[in-house]
Design an enzyme around this catalytic site. Sequence first.
Site, PDB file in Angstrom:
ATOM      1  N   THR A  47       0.810  -1.231   0.000  1.00  0.00           N
ATOM      2  CA  THR A  47       0.000   0.000   0.000  1.00  0.00           C
ATOM      3  C   THR A  47       0.840   1.276   0.000  1.00  0.00           C
ATOM      4  O   THR A  47       0.382   2.320   0.460  1.00  0.00           O
ATOM      5  CB  THR A  47      -0.967   0.006   1.208  1.00  0.00           C
ATOM      6  OG1 THR A  47      -0.199  -0.017   2.414  1.00  0.00           O
ATOM      7  CG2 THR A  47      -1.921  -1.176   1.162  1.00  0.00           C
ATOM      8  N   TRP A  48       2.052   1.216  -0.512  1.00  0.00           N
ATOM      9  CA  TRP A  48       2.891   2.410  -0.568  1.00  0.00           C
ATOM     10  C   TRP A  48       2.180   3.529  -1.338  1.00  0.00           C
ATOM     11  O   TRP A  48       2.129   4.672  -0.900  1.00  0.00           O
ATOM     12  CB  TRP A  48       4.229   2.074  -1.203  1.00  0.00           C
ATOM     13  CG  TRP A  48       5.224   3.198  -1.313  1.00  0.00           C
ATOM     14  CD1 TRP A  48       5.221   4.381  -0.628  1.00  0.00           C
ATOM     15  CD2 TRP A  48       6.380   3.244  -2.142  1.00  0.00           C
ATOM     16  NE1 TRP A  48       6.306   5.150  -0.977  1.00  0.00           N
ATOM     17  CE2 TRP A  48       7.040   4.467  -1.922  1.00  0.00           C
ATOM     18  CE3 TRP A  48       6.936   2.351  -3.046  1.00  0.00           C
ATOM     19  CZ2 TRP A  48       8.203   4.823  -2.576  1.00  0.00           C
ATOM     20  CZ3 TRP A  48       8.102   2.720  -3.687  1.00  0.00           C
ATOM     21  CH2 TRP A  48       8.728   3.947  -3.450  1.00  0.00           C
ATOM     22  N   ASP A  70       0.454  -4.971   3.631  1.00  0.00           N
ATOM     23  CA  ASP A  70       1.748  -4.360   3.925  1.00  0.00           C
ATOM     24  C   ASP A  70       1.631  -2.846   3.833  1.00  0.00           C
ATOM     25  O   ASP A  70       1.167  -2.313   2.822  1.00  0.00           O
ATOM     26  CB  ASP A  70       2.782  -4.866   2.913  1.00  0.00           C
ATOM     27  CG  ASP A  70       4.094  -4.116   3.029  1.00  0.00           C
ATOM     28  OD1 ASP A  70       4.710  -4.181   4.105  1.00  0.00           O
ATOM     29  OD2 ASP A  70       4.485  -3.473   2.044  1.00  0.00           O
ATOM     30  N   TYR A  88       4.608   5.872   4.884  1.00  0.00           N
ATOM     31  CA  TYR A  88       3.909   6.001   3.609  1.00  0.00           C
ATOM     32  C   TYR A  88       2.883   7.125   3.738  1.00  0.00           C
ATOM     33  O   TYR A  88       1.802   6.940   4.297  1.00  0.00           O
ATOM     34  CB  TYR A  88       3.210   4.711   3.204  1.00  0.00           C
ATOM     35  CG  TYR A  88       4.111   3.533   2.920  1.00  0.00           C
ATOM     36  CD1 TYR A  88       5.490   3.663   2.798  1.00  0.00           C
ATOM     37  CD2 TYR A  88       3.574   2.277   2.754  1.00  0.00           C
ATOM     38  CE1 TYR A  88       6.300   2.570   2.524  1.00  0.00           C
ATOM     39  CE2 TYR A  88       4.374   1.174   2.468  1.00  0.00           C
ATOM     40  CZ  TYR A  88       5.736   1.331   2.360  1.00  0.00           C
ATOM     41  OH  TYR A  88       6.526   0.247   2.085  1.00  0.00           O
TER      42      TYR A  88
END
Length: 120
Positions: A20-21, A52, A57
């Site tokens: 999920t960056w 993740d 982020y």
Amino acid sequence: MQKRRLGTSEVKITPILMGTWQAGKKMWVGIEDVDSIQTIRAAFEAGITTIDTAEVYGDGHSERIVAEALSDVRDRVEYATKVFASHLKYNQVMEACDRSLQNLKTDYIDLVLHKCGMNY
């Protein structure tokens, strides 16, 4: 999707994780929260239950989006978040985990990792 035991721990994760960056939006162009939420939810519905994310982020934005997408199924997903390399002193790790707990709207994190690399 069948979960696998992580090492010798009791934690079980899916062999494919949802990263999920991009949901953090920082350093990315054209990312809309609604699209991120729908994508994370679609991954869950396809059987990917290990998500993740990281505290850095989007300064926690990704974690907040994960919570928005999955809070109603929290008992069926595993959150894997990361503490950034510059936050590795004991009190910094604890503070980072507290922020992640708040961002993820949960009272536990399944997996906390050390994040090294680029400065987000």
